[in-house]
Design an enzyme around this catalytic site. Structure first.
Site, PDB file in Angstrom:
ATOM      1  N   HIS A  58       3.993  -3.499   1.552  1.00 50.97           N
ATOM      2  CA  HIS A  58       4.719  -3.902   2.908  1.00 50.97           C
ATOM      3  C   HIS A  58       5.496  -2.670   3.409  1.00 50.97           C
ATOM      4  O   HIS A  58       5.581  -2.547   4.565  1.00 50.97           O
ATOM      5  CB  HIS A  58       5.584  -5.113   2.482  1.00 50.97           C
ATOM      6  CG  HIS A  58       6.303  -5.605   3.647  1.00 50.97           C
ATOM      7  ND1 HIS A  58       5.466  -6.692   4.416  1.00 50.97           N
ATOM      8  CD2 HIS A  58       7.420  -5.614   4.431  1.00 50.97           C
ATOM      9  CE1 HIS A  58       6.171  -7.231   5.515  1.00 50.97           C
ATOM     10  NE2 HIS A  58       7.404  -6.316   5.514  1.00 50.97           N
ATOM     11  N   HIS A 107       5.459 -12.153   8.641  1.00 53.46           N
ATOM     12  CA  HIS A 107       6.517 -12.933   7.719  1.00 53.46           C
ATOM     13  C   HIS A 107       5.546 -14.051   6.911  1.00 53.46           C
ATOM     14  O   HIS A 107       6.135 -15.409   6.581  1.00 53.46           O
ATOM     15  CB  HIS A 107       7.803 -13.377   8.293  1.00 53.46           C
ATOM     16  CG  HIS A 107       8.973 -12.943   7.541  1.00 53.46           C
ATOM     17  ND1 HIS A 107       9.826 -13.905   7.161  1.00 53.46           N
ATOM     18  CD2 HIS A 107       8.960 -11.593   7.054  1.00 53.46           C
ATOM     19  CE1 HIS A 107      10.768 -13.054   6.606  1.00 53.46           C
ATOM     20  NE2 HIS A 107      10.515 -11.882   6.541  1.00 53.46           N
TER      21      HIS A 107
END
Length: 752
Positions: A58, A107
């Site tokens: 990420h 998200h």
């Protein structure tokens, strides 16, 4: 952790054989070995925590970097580009001394675990990225992908996600002007919650994330640091979901929009008084990210006293403080002489602010706890020199069979009655039905500058009340097209977003993206990713729209089942005067309807094939980016010169979907004539790209058609705005009230 058992740098050098939980923190064996090699010793617990979150997929983009380089190498920066890839968000010049920053982030994983807070903190995080560039946020958007609309778990996830986005964005006072909602069974265990934001500033107000100037102070301000979200976005988004590993589902961050609103105002006031040298928001990887990135981008080193970090939980270990992803926190670099004033502004806005360190002459990031050194690293090795993987990729062996299963062979309606029934089924299917149940939970008009918002083709906000200068943003993606052909599918997403912006009358200027894919350890997924990136880079080169930045979300996969490859593309456009915008509503009886572009038999991945036959196969529509560019130029010119009163791009659901939406939006019907050379079915349902439908005042018909003819764009008169029905001559009539009932009733029936 007691003082006696503190793992200091000295202790690490003396105890090389201590077992460390590198695997539990998401590092691979060779990555842990590399950390040891970089440091010349084993890492301390705190250093291990920092490397593990910063080298996660990420944060480090370790599987995607080799492909993302194309955005810099292939796509030329145009004159508008002020800040490009590598910063918190891209920045473009929109004229009159204004700069606009925009970005979309994912998200996804947190929103599946805890839908409300996962989605809410996604909004909060993207807004802080915008503030960190020096801009005032002016709008948010939210492209969403959910599992099957009738699946019980979708009823858990979607309402929570929508409430989270609305609860946070509405509380911040930011209009939600655009987005998407797509349902597909492939997203059942991995819904996609992408959040975007736009911010506005003057050119001279741009700020970057760098710590420079020896002796300058590092100030942490905003919320206290707690135990929520430790390893949240960073590690959670770097693994596939696996029910047997609860450790892969760590705490989701908890948001407080009112604290964030104070943070926005406090930060902007500090910017206005020129108090800030460098700034970084605390998002994924928290303090580990903020300190290492600020130091890495600056010209010196950094010393941080971790004891001075304000805590919500006094039992947190130094590792936990460094990894915490508590929300509503920022880190600023401030000259010593200005610290007092900076702290006074924070106090005025009731924002906790603490000096936690300073910029040093050296080139090391040093972090202390109880007077002992627990981190001593070269910040570049943490923030920017992590692993880079050239993961194997290969076209999957099932791709040929998928493409050979041509949607053109599916049974078509046998007569006019069946054609009418299929239109009703299409416009009331979950993906084509009205999303008002969702968008009505968002405040779209707060601040008073929204001029277009959902369900329009694009969201548009005015940024200068005097001149009417405005910006438009469209987000598009079609995972079904990308599954059939990821290169073409990614270009179709780019083309649709570009077309949507142009349809509103704004000139497309720049691109950001959010690339959502399965596990990079699967060669088929990596092939999809590589092809999609290549498609966007080649497409942006052809359209002349630079990529200003973006986000990659991998491991959207449960077990062996990956989501459809879902590149979401955002295109930002600029319009000189929002009063000249083009809405989508057919608002005036008697206006002429023109279809722009070429219609072919293209049904692979179409809304018709999904809604009527639950089928996915064949090839997606062909892409012609030169045609998209021409169509865009004509839509912008026609809007500026008052030649058209309404425009709607043709995409999912084809012409009949676009006409239905424009008729319902304006409250007027339409009489349509099937053009020569087309059958009614292809005319209504084809999803050929590079097309739009426009309504033209009769007084402007000759001027408009002459322009299209001279420029070489096919423009076919297909009907007139009239009455309170949609009539396809020689086929069927559908009253608007019947259409409205099924189109607007479908989603509330599932979720209300």
């Amino acid at each position: 952790m007691s003082h006696a058992s503190l793992d200091t740098v000295d202790n690490a050098a003396k105890t090389p054989d201590v077992e460390q939980p590198w695997k539990e923190l998401g590092l691979k064996e060779d990555e842990y070995a590399r950390v040891r090699e970089i440091l010349g010793r084993r890492p301390t617990g705190a250093e291990l925590a920092m490397y593990s979150v910063m080298w996660s997929e990420h944060c480090s983009y370790k599987s995607s970097k080799v492909h993302l380089r194309q955005f810099g190498a292939k796509v030329p920066k145009n004159d508008a580009m002020l800040v490009g890839i590598g910063e918190n968000a891209g920045v473009v010049d929109v004229g009159e001394g204004y700069a606009v920053t925009f970005k979309v982030e994912s998200h996804n994983h947190p929103s599946y675990v805890e839908p409300y807070q996962g989605a809410a903190t996604g909004v909060g995080g993207i807004v802080r990225d915008i503030i960190a560039m020096g801009a005032r946020p002016v709008a948010v958007v939210d492209p969403l992908r959910m599992g099957a609309a009738d699946h019980p778990d979708t009823k858990r996830v979607l309402p929570g996600v929508v409430a989270g986005i609305g609860g946070y964005g509405n509380s911040l006072g930011l209009p939600n002007i655009g987005g998407e909602l797509v349902f597909d069974a492939c997203y059942q265990g991995n819904p996609l919650v992408n959040a975007g934001a736009i911010g506005v500033m003057r050119h001279e107000d741009i700020h970057l994330a760098k710590a420079s100037g020896s002796g300058n102070k590092i100030i942490l301000y905003g919320a206290r640091t707690g135990g929520d979200g430790i390893g949240g976005a960073s590690i959670l988004a770097s693994e596939t979901f696996d029910a047997t590993k609860p450790s892969k589902r760590p705490a989701v961050q908890v948001g407080d929009p009112f604290q964030e609103k104070l943070l926005i105002e406090c930060t902007l006031e500090a910017f206005a008084e020129k108090l800030v040298v460098g700034i970084q928001d605390l998002g994924a990887a928290g303090l580990s990210c903020a300190t290492s990135e600020l130091a890495s981008n600056g010209s010196g080193g950094m010393r941080v006293e971790l004891d001075d970090v304000p805590l919500r939980d006094s039992t947190l270990s130094p590792e936990e403080i460094l990894m915490s992803e508590s929300q509503e926190r920022m880190c600023a670099v401030v000259e010593e002489a200005k610290v007092e004033r900076f702290l006074a502004i924070c106090e005025k806005w009731d924002v906790i602010a603490t000096v936690v360190g300073e910029v040093t002459d050296g080139d090391r990031l040093e972090i202390f706890w109880h007077g002992e050194k627990i981190v001593d690293v070269d910040p570049r090795t943490v923030a920017h020199e992590g692993p880079v993987y050239e993961r194997p990729y290969a076209r999957p062996d099932w791709q040929d069979a998928l493409q050979a299963d041509d949607a053109a062979r599916l049974p078509r309606p046998a007569d006019a009655q069946e054609l009418r029934a299929q239109v009703l089924k299409l416009v009331s299917s979950p993906n084509q039905a009205s999303k008002a149940w969702v968008t009505d939970q968002y405040d779209r008009f707060v601040q008073g500058n929204t001029v277009l918002a959902q369900p329009e083709d694009t969201g548009m906000v005015r940024i200068n009340e005097e001149t009417g200068l405005g910006v438009a943003l469209a987000n598009d993606g079609n995972g079904r097209f990308a599954k059939l052909d990821p290169y073409t599918g990614a270009q179709l997403a780019l083309a649709e977003a570009y077309r949507n912006v142009a349809a509103s009358g704004a000139r497309p200027l720049a691109v950001s993206d959010c690339l959502n894919f399965g596990s990079p350890e699967d060669p088929a997924v990596m092939w999809q990713f590589a092809e999609a990136v290549r498609g966007i880079a080649d497409g942006c080169l052809q359209l002349g729209t630079p990529v200003t930045g973006g986000n990659v979300s991998l491991y959207n996969q449960t077990g062996e089942a990956a989501i459809h490859p879902t590149p979401v593309v955002s295109v930002l456009g600029v319009i000189d005067d929002v009063a000249r915008r083009t809405p989508m509503a057919f608002a005036e009886d008697g206006q002429l309807l023109y279809l722009l572009g070429d219609t072919r038999e293209e049904f692979g991945g179409s809304a018709w094939s999904q809604a009527i036959h639950d089928h996915l196969g064949g090839l997606p529509p062909a892409v012609d980016l030169d045609r998209e560019k021409l169509l865009g130029e004509i839509l912008v010119s026609a809007s500026r010169d008052g030649m058209i009163d309404a425009a709607h791009d043709l995409s999912d659901g084809g012409l009949i979907q676009a006409v239905t939406e424009s008729c319902l939006r304006g409250g007027n019907g339409a009489r349509l004539i099937v053009p020569d050379g087309l059958d009614a079915f292809t005319f209504l349902f084809s999803e050929s790209a590079g097309r739009a439908v426009v309504s033209v005042p009769r007084s402007e018909e000759m001027r408009f058609t002459d322009m299209c003819k001279v420029r070489g764009l096919p423009a076919t008169r297909i009907g007139v705005v009239d009455g309170d029905v949609i009539e396809v001559q020689g086929e069927f009539t559908l009253p608007l009230e019947e259409l409205r009932s099924v189109h607007e009733g479908a989603i509330p029936a599932l979720f209300a």
